[in-house]
Enzyme design. Structure first.
Site, mmCIF file in Angstrom:
data_model
loop_
_atom_site.group_PDB
_atom_site.id
_atom_site.type_symbol
_atom_site.label_atom_id
_atom_site.label_comp_id
_atom_site.label_asym_id
_atom_site.label_seq_id
_atom_site.Cartn_x
_atom_site.Cartn_y
_atom_site.Cartn_z
ATOM 1 N N LYS A 36 0.802 -1.223 0.000
ATOM 2 C CA LYS A 36 0.000 0.000 0.000
ATOM 3 C C LYS A 36 0.838 1.278 0.000
ATOM 4 O O LYS A 36 0.447 2.259 -0.610
ATOM 5 C CB LYS A 36 -0.967 0.003 1.186
ATOM 6 N N ARG A 131 -7.669 -1.247 17.138
ATOM 7 C CA ARG A 131 -8.063 -0.923 15.777
ATOM 8 C C ARG A 131 -8.986 -2.064 15.374
ATOM 9 O O ARG A 131 -9.936 -2.345 16.103
ATOM 10 C CB ARG A 131 -6.843 -0.749 14.848
HETATM 11 C C1 LIG Z 1 -0.303 -1.437 6.692
HETATM 12 C C2 LIG Z 1 -0.509 -2.741 7.334
HETATM 13 C C3 LIG Z 1 0.584 -3.612 7.523
HETATM 14 C C4 LIG Z 1 2.000 -3.226 7.191
HETATM 15 O O1 LIG Z 1 2.476 -2.333 8.154
HETATM 16 P P1 LIG Z 1 4.014 -1.896 8.221
HETATM 17 O O2 LIG Z 1 4.166 -1.248 9.542
HETATM 18 O O3 LIG Z 1 4.243 -0.991 7.070
HETATM 19 O O4 LIG Z 1 4.830 -3.131 8.123
HETATM 20 C C5 LIG Z 1 0.312 -4.853 8.067
HETATM 21 N N1 LIG Z 1 -0.936 -5.217 8.428
HETATM 22 C C6 LIG Z 1 -1.992 -4.406 8.260
HETATM 23 C C7 LIG Z 1 -3.342 -4.893 8.671
HETATM 24 C C8 LIG Z 1 -1.821 -3.141 7.724
HETATM 25 O O5 LIG Z 1 -2.877 -2.340 7.558
#
Ligand SMILES: *Cc1c(COP(=O)(O)O)cnc(C)c1O
Length: 366
Positions: A36, A131
Site C-alpha cells: 500500500k 483498531r
Molecule cells: C499497513 C498494514 C501492515 C504493514 O504495516 P508496516 O508497519 O508498514 O509493516 C500490516 N498489516 C496491516 C493490517 C496493515 O494495515
C-alpha cells in the site's frame, strides 16, 4: 529529469526484503509484502516477489486489481476489512481477505458461491491496540459461523498491533494469539494454516530469539521499504534506510531576516506563528515541493540544510549559504512522507536498479 521526484532503488529493496525473508524463515515465519505505501507499483511488487515474499497484501482492493491487471502472479490478501460495497470485487481479485464482521463474510460467501470460487478468510483478533479485531470472547462463535458458510475457507487468524495506539507486540500477546490458534484447532478439529502475528512492529520480537509459537506470517511494509521498525523508528541492523529519496528543486535562494514582520495571524498549517527572539540574516532557500506532495515534517534533510517552514507548494530551508537556482536537494522520507509522495501526481517516480540490465531511469547525482 523533472522534479519533484521520488527515486526508488530496487536493489536496496531487494536486499532488505531478501534479508528479512531469510532471517524470519529460521523462525518458520513467512513474509507477506505489503504494497500500500508504494501504491502497488507493479515494478516494486515484482521486486518483492523476486526477493522471496510468499504473498502480497494491500489495504485497498483498487491496488490489488492494479497488480492483477499488470500481470503480477502471487497470492494477494486484502489486509483491511472489506467494504460491503466492494465484496464482489474482493472475491474476484483477492485470494484472501482479513475480516472482523460476520455480515461481510456472509456476503463474501454469497459472491464466492455465485462466482464458483472459494474465498479465504483470516479472522482478525483484537489484542489491545484497539483498531480492527474481534474481541477474544467472541472468536469461537465467529469461527463456528464462518465454518458453516459455503465457498469460504477459514485460513487462519491474525492480529494487528503498533498502529492506532502503538501497543507493542511482545511475548505475552503473541503467545496469547498462538494459544488461541491451538484452542480453535482443538475445539473444531481443524488446523489453521495461517497465524499472522502483525506488521513491521513485530520485527524486534520475531528476531529476538523468543519462541514464536504458532505465528508463521508477518505482513511487512515499512521494514522492507525504509529499513526501520515503527515502534521507535530505529534502523534495523543490516538494512538500507535510503531506498527512497525525494528530490526537490530550488526556485529561490536569498539572504533574508529570520523574523517575519507585520501583524501575525495563523500560518498555512493553521498554527499561530510564534516569534522567535532571534533576528539575524539567513540564507533562505525555497524548494518547489509542498504539503500537496508530501508530509514536510517527515523529511530528513541532508547535513547543512535545515527545514524551517513550508506551505502547500513550498518547502523553506535554511541552507547556510545561497544555492544556485535550479539545483536539487535530496531528502529521505519517513513512512508518512513516502505515502504522500507516492500518492501525489506531481511527484515523478523513478525506479532504478544497480543491475544495468534493469535500468529504468538514471538518478541524477546519487
Ligand atoms: C499497513 C498494514 C501492515 C504493514 O504495516 P508496516 O508497519 O508498514 O509493516 C500490516 N498489516 C496491516 C493490517 C496493515 O494495515
Amino acid at each position: 529529469m523533472s522534479a519533484p521526484r521520488l527515486e526508488i532503488d530496487l536493489t536496496k529493496l531487494q536486499h532488505n526484503t531478501g534479508y528479512l525473508v531469510e532471517k524470519l524463515s529460521t523462525s518458520g515465519i513467512s513474509v507477506t509484502g505489503v504494497t500500500k505505501a508504494f501504491l502497488a507499483s507493479p515494478e516494486i511488487a515484482k521486486t518483492l516477489i523476486e526477493s522471496g515474499v510468499s504473498a502480497l497484501g494491500d489495504s485497498r482492493i483498487e491496488n490489488i486489481e492494479k497488480m492483477r491487471h499488470a500481470g503480477i502472479v502471487a497470492s494477494m490478501t486484502l489486509i483491511r476489512s472489506p467494504m460491503m460495497s466492494q465484496v464482489a470485487r474482493v472475491v474476484r481479485y483477492a485470494d484472501i481477505s482479513f475480516n472482523t464482521e460476520i455480515d461481510i463474510i456472509r456476503n463474501l460467501s454469497n459472491c464466492a458461491s455465485k462466482a464458483g470460487v472459494t474465498h479465504g478468510i483470516v479472522l482478525m483478533v483484537e489484542m489491545g491496540d484497539l483498531r480492527e479485531g474481534i474481541m477474544l470472547g467472541d472468536i469461537i462463535e465467529t469461527v463456528y459461523d464462518v465454518l458453516s458458510l459455503p465457498n469460504i475457507k477459514l485460513c487462519g487468524i491474525g492480529t494487528n498491533l503498533a498502529c492506532r495506539s502503538g501497543v507493542s507486540p511482545d511475548e505475552r500477546n503473541m503467545a496469547e494469539l498462538s494459544d488461541l490458534a491451538d484452542a480453535i484447532d482443538a475445539r473444531f478439529g481443524i488446523t489453521l494454516d495461517t497465524v499472522s502475528g502483525g506488521n513491521s512492529g513485530n520485527i524486534e520480537w520475531a528476531l529476538s530469539g523468543v519462541n514464536t509459537g504458532r505465528i508463521n506470517e508477518l505482513r511487512l511494509g515499512e521494514a522492507l521499504l525504509l529499513g526501520r521498525e515503527p515502534l521507535q523508528r530505529q534502523a534495523i541492523d543490516d538494512l538500507h534506510t535510503d531506498a527512497f529519496t525525494l528530490v526537490a528543486e530550488v526556485i529561490e535562494s536569498k539572504i533574508k531576516p529570520s523574523r517575519p514582520w507585520g501583524k501575525l495571524e495563523q500560518n498555512a498549517f493553521g498554527e499561530q506563528s510564534s516569534l522567535s527572539e532571534d533576528d539575524f540574516d539567513i540564507a533562505q532557500t525555497i524548494l518547489a515541493i509542498g504539503l500537496q506532495d508530501t508530509d514536510l515534517t517527515g523529511l530528513r534533510a541532508p547535513t547543512g540544510i535545515e527545514i524551517i517552514g513550508g506551505s502547500s507548494d513550498h518547502l523553506i530551508v535554511n541552507s547556510g549559504s545561497r544555492l544556485p537556482i535550479g539545483c536539487e536537494i535530496r531528502f529521505q522520507p519517513n513512512y508518512s512522507a513516502l505515502v504522500r509522495a507516492m500518492t501525489s501526481p506531481f511527484v515523478e517516480k523513478v525506479v532504478y536498479s544497480h543491475d544495468l540490465n534493469v535500468e529504468h531511469g538514471k538518478p541524477s547525482d546519487s
